[in-house]
Design a protein around this motif. Structure first.
Motif, short mmCIF file in Angstrom:
data_model
loop_
_atom_site.label_atom_id
_atom_site.label_comp_id
_atom_site.label_asym_id
_atom_site.label_seq_id
_atom_site.Cartn_x
_atom_site.Cartn_y
_atom_site.Cartn_z
N ARG A 177 20.80 2.41 16.06
CA ARG A 177 21.79 2.96 15.14
C ARG A 177 23.15 2.34 15.40
NH1 ARG A 177 21.09 9.02 13.46
NH2 ARG A 177 18.82 9.26 13.40
N ALA A 178 23.91 2.23 14.35
CA ALA A 178 25.30 1.78 14.47
C ALA A 178 26.22 3.00 14.44
CB ALA A 178 25.65 0.83 13.33
N THR A 179 27.17 3.04 15.32
CA THR A 179 28.15 4.12 15.34
C THR A 179 29.22 3.85 14.29
OG1 THR A 179 27.80 4.49 17.70
CG2 THR A 179 29.84 5.34 16.75
N VAL A 180 29.37 4.77 13.35
CA VAL A 180 30.30 4.60 12.24
C VAL A 180 31.66 5.15 12.63
CG1 VAL A 180 30.77 5.19 9.83
CG2 VAL A 180 28.43 4.71 10.56
N THR A 181 32.65 4.30 12.58
CA THR A 181 34.02 4.70 12.91
C THR A 181 34.98 4.55 11.74
OG1 THR A 181 34.44 2.46 13.76
CG2 THR A 181 33.72 4.13 15.35
N SER A 223 32.00 -0.28 11.58
CA SER A 223 31.25 -0.13 12.83
C SER A 223 31.38 -1.40 13.65
CB SER A 223 29.77 0.15 12.56
OG SER A 223 29.04 0.18 13.78
N SER A 224 31.66 -1.23 14.91
CA SER A 224 31.77 -2.41 15.79
C SER A 224 30.42 -3.06 16.04
CB SER A 224 32.39 -1.98 17.13
OG SER A 224 31.58 -1.00 17.78
N SER A 225 29.33 -2.40 15.66
CA SER A 225 27.99 -2.97 15.80
C SER A 225 27.65 -3.95 14.69
CB SER A 225 26.93 -1.85 15.81
OG SER A 225 27.17 -0.92 16.84
N ARG A 264 20.95 1.51 5.53
CA ARG A 264 21.09 2.95 5.68
C ARG A 264 19.72 3.57 5.49
NH1 ARG A 264 21.82 7.74 2.78
NH2 ARG A 264 23.34 9.21 3.68
N SER A 269 21.17 7.45 8.81
CA SER A 269 21.63 6.59 9.90
C SER A 269 21.89 5.18 9.39
CB SER A 269 20.58 6.55 11.02
OG SER A 269 19.35 6.05 10.53
N TRP A 270 22.85 4.50 10.06
CA TRP A 270 23.22 3.14 9.70
C TRP A 270 22.75 2.18 10.77
CZ3 TRP A 270 25.75 1.82 5.12
CH2 TRP A 270 26.21 2.91 4.35
N HIS A 271 22.33 0.98 10.35
CA HIS A 271 21.80 -0.02 11.27
C HIS A 271 22.31 -1.39 10.82
CE1 HIS A 271 18.75 3.00 12.55
NE2 HIS A 271 18.87 3.38 11.28
#
Length: 336
Positions: A177-181, A223-225, A264, A269-271
């Motif tokens: 998962r990517a952390t959404v900021t 996201s920084s990912s 998504r 969740s985002w990837h």
């Protein structure tokens, strides 16, 4: 290692009437020692395994130079194959062998093929791309005249399978998962290249769609990912119907440009991925896919747009380093 196409019925007849007339030779008319296997394209579970006895008194090289091993007169097993309309290859190999195994195959057209170490380690490999329907008589031999047991394996998934496992020879992990900021792209918008409806076990595999990669949104801003540039609207949307078959869901892109992916999932969740499929091509993978909507953005690492092909698959070889020529005929030696 390339397959070796050996001889047809005419050549066999000449051999029998020549110097080796008094010797026995592999006879596809005999009842297979371990019975018959009936399979169709897209079969599950894949792989199909059968424990067999390998080896025999017949030295295969007596009939064709370049072939190795000792086999029985009767086939080890006969595989009755129905290819269906899919584009998956057909592989025969062995695992968990007590000796160095070899393989001899008579295909539905009457041609013979042999191999020694074309598979993983010392295991042999027979491969048929766009395999025709019919009966494949298979002899599992041993390199020396000492017999032993082996597991005969039929699969469409990969030509490199691990000896002790029915999983892919290369590990496959779900994309994290990517952390959404920040503000993500808008999954409520209509996808630019439409909606794809697929269910587990679909054929042909992969399902491909021509798209345009890239956009004006910097993926790293939410996201920084994530890396690359994407559009606000999804590139495509996958409506997925899962099953209990155990295959993964794989989404990838192929392009001359350096592409990226944002996905998504049905749970919100985002990837993100950049080069997971190799050669600057991205890959989203989930080993336990759930049914629902997957919104997909095909991005470009640098600004601008580029032509790309979006691929959806359940077979890892179709999105990484597998045989890439969809037009390859099953018995064309240039395809091996």
């Amino acid at each position: 290692m390339q397959m070796k196409s050996l001889w047809g019925a005419t050549t066999l007849a000449l051999l029998v009437t020549g110097n080796v007339a008094a010797q026995s030779w592999p006879n596809p008319d005999l009842r297979p020692l371990h019975g018959d296997i009936h399979l169709s394209g897209g079969f599950l579970p894949d792989p199909h395994d059968l424990r067999v006895n390998a080896g025999g008194p017949i030295r295969v090289s007596n009939f064709q130079s370049g072939c190795s091993g000792y086999v029985s007169e009767a086939p080890t097993v006969s595989v009755h194959w129905s290819s269906g309309s899919g584009g998956l290859p057909l592989f025969f190999t062995t695992t968990n062998a007590e000796r160095d195994p070899t393989i001899l195959v008579r295909d539905p057209g009457g041609a013979w093929h042999c191999d020694d170490d074309g598979g993983t380690g010392l295991n042999p490999l027979f491969e048929a791309w766009n395999a025709r329907s019919g009966r494949y008589d298979v002899w599992i031999g041993t390199f020396s005249d000492t017999r032993g047991a082996a597991t005969f394996r039929v699969t469409e998934l990969s030509d490199r399978m691990d000896d002790s496992s029915s999983s892919y020879s290369q590990p496959l992990d779900s994309t994290p998962r990517a952390t959404v900021t920040g503000r993500p792209p808008n999954h409520h918008l209509s996808p630019r290249f439409g909606v794809i409806n697929l269910a587990a076990g679909f054929l042909p595999d992969p399902h491909s769609l021509n798209v345009t990669a890239g956009g004006n949104i910097r993926a790293g801003d939410f996201s920084s990912s994530c890396v690359g540039f994407i559009s606000d609207a999804p590139t495509a949307r996958l409506e997925w119907s899962a099953s209990s078959g155990g295959l993964p869901l794989l989404i990838s892109a192929r392009s001359d440009a350096d592409t990226t992916l944002v996905v998504r999932g049905p749970d919100g969740s985002w990837h993100c991925n950049d080069d997971g499929a190799g050669s600057l091509n991205p890959l989203f993978a989930t080993t336990a896919p759930r049914s629902g909507r997957y919104d997909i953005w095909v991005g470009r690492y640098s600004q601008g747009t580029a032509s790309a092909v979006l691929n959806i698959s359940e077979v890892i070889g179709n999105v990484s380093t597998a045989h890439g020529d969809d037009d390859c005929d099953w018995d064309d030696p240039d395809c091996w």
